[in-house]
Design a protein around this motif. Structure first.
Motif, PDB file in Angstrom:
ATOM      1  N   SER A 193      27.700  12.288  -7.099  1.00 41.57           N
ATOM      2  CA  SER A 193      28.223  13.225  -8.091  1.00 41.57           C
ATOM      3  C   SER A 193      29.708  13.508  -7.875  1.00 41.57           C
ATOM      4  N   ARG A 196      31.665   9.461  -8.367  1.00 37.40           N
ATOM      5  CA  ARG A 196      31.603   8.766  -9.645  1.00 37.40           C
ATOM      6  C   ARG A 196      31.169   9.650 -10.805  1.00 37.40           C
ATOM      7  N   GLY A 197      30.548  10.775 -10.490  1.00 36.48           N
ATOM      8  CA  GLY A 197      30.045  11.642 -11.540  1.00 36.48           C
ATOM      9  C   GLY A 197      28.634  11.249 -11.923  1.00 36.48           C
ATOM     10  N   PHE A 198      27.744  12.220 -11.946  1.00 37.13           N
ATOM     11  CA  PHE A 198      26.335  11.963 -12.268  1.00 37.13           C
ATOM     12  C   PHE A 198      26.154  12.139 -13.768  1.00 37.13           C
ATOM     13  N   ARG A 199      26.195  10.996 -14.496  1.00 40.29           N
ATOM     14  CA  ARG A 199      26.152  11.028 -15.950  1.00 40.29           C
ATOM     15  C   ARG A 199      24.704  11.009 -16.450  1.00 40.29           C
ATOM     16  N   SER A 201      24.186  11.233 -19.850  1.00 41.95           N
ATOM     17  CA  SER A 201      24.324  10.552 -21.131  1.00 41.95           C
ATOM     18  C   SER A 201      25.794  10.217 -21.327  1.00 41.95           C
ATOM     19  N   TYR A 204      27.550  13.708 -21.467  1.00 42.30           N
ATOM     20  CA  TYR A 204      27.401  14.788 -20.497  1.00 42.30           C
ATOM     21  C   TYR A 204      27.332  14.258 -19.074  1.00 42.30           C
ATOM     22  N   THR A 205      28.167  14.853 -18.216  1.00 44.65           N
ATOM     23  CA  THR A 205      28.186  14.562 -16.788  1.00 44.65           C
ATOM     24  C   THR A 205      27.959  15.858 -16.026  1.00 44.65           C
TER      25      THR A 205
END
Length: 269
Positions: A193, A196-199, A201, A204-205
């Motif tokens: 998270s 890279r970021g927990f996407r 969709s 939305y992250t």
């Protein structure tokens, strides 16, 4: 309920809409694992494009059931206790566990509290503190004479380690004989998270989750003055075939302990 615009929520506060949507969607299923009509009504009363959150799942409802169980257990022994819901968001736990005697204190930021006050049923046993859970002055509003159980559902992962342990220590000092229950995420989800970021969709992250914690770190909690015991609470089996099998294996195989995202009960002395 009239429809209220909720598109002004952002950051961690916006995750309150995510968890509400997940829980209400599960509750609306014919085979849903949670009974939560208040959550369904609340979700439908908010103007927000929930499709931005992507696919729904039962994990949030399973987590809510664990918190419900530990709260009911405490209230069974302390029926007039105060339940403090830190960063409660748009949870509807009060209406699922209310025994008719306990007092509930909801703590969250002003935009969340405004929505709760506008759209949720009222009760003379339901209080609100419109402030950050990290502002420890909410403790002054707690009547601890009948016992205290503090819930931090979906909160700690968005904080830093020092802040989490400071808050736990403050609760242990202030509320002897009380309890605190919190959930967490494993290290790999925290790392992902932040890097890279927990996407969920394309639209939305999830906000970064710097704090991770597993059952292997319980000795650190037990070293805090005023803490008597720490234990992991098990998730219920869940719906379907795959989720119950995975849940059983995660508890059966000791090597998977570092990958679990435990719900942890802390008992103060």
């Amino acid at each position: 309920m009239s429809v209220i615009d909720a598109r002004h929520l952002d950051g961690v506060s916006e995750t309150a809409l995510l968890t509400l949507h997940q829980r209400a969607t599960e509750a609306a299923r014919p085979d849903g694992i949670i009974d939560d009509p208040v959550a369904i009504a609340l979700r439908d009363a908010l103007d927000y494009d929930y499709q931005d959150f992507g696919r729904t799942h039962q994990a949030t409802a399973l987590r809510a059931l664990v918190f419900d169980e530990v709260t009911r257990d405490y209230l069974a022994a302390h029926p007039r206790a105060t339940v403090v819901a830190l960063a409660e968001g748009l949870q509807t736990s009060f209406w699922r566990v209310d025994n008719g005697e306990m007092t509930w204190l909801s703590v969250d930021l002003e935009p969340i509290m405004a929505l709760r006050q506008q759209l949720l049923p009222t009760s003379d046993r339901l209080g609100q503190c419109a402030q950050s859970a990290l502002d420890h002055s909410w403790m002054d509003a707690v009547d601890a004479s009948g016992g205290v159980v503090i819930t931090a559902e979906g909160l700690f992962q968005y904080l830093t380690e020092d802040v989490v342990f400071d808050l736990v220590a403050a609760c242990a000092e202030r509320f002897p004989q009380g309890q605190l229950v919190f959930d967490s995420v494993p290290w790999f989800l925290s790392e992902y998270s932040q890097r890279r970021g927990f996407r969920l969709s394309a639209n939305y992250t999830v906000p970064p989750m710097p704090f991770w914690f597993t059952a292997r770190q319980y000795p650190r909690l037990q070293s805090i003055p005023g803490i008597r015991a720490v234990r992991e609470l098990r998730y219920p089996a869940g719906r379907g075939k795959l989720v119950p099998w995975v849940t059983r294996q995660s508890y059966r195989l000791s090597g998977l302990a570092r990958f679990r995202a435990p719900v942890t009960l802390v008992e103060f002395s």
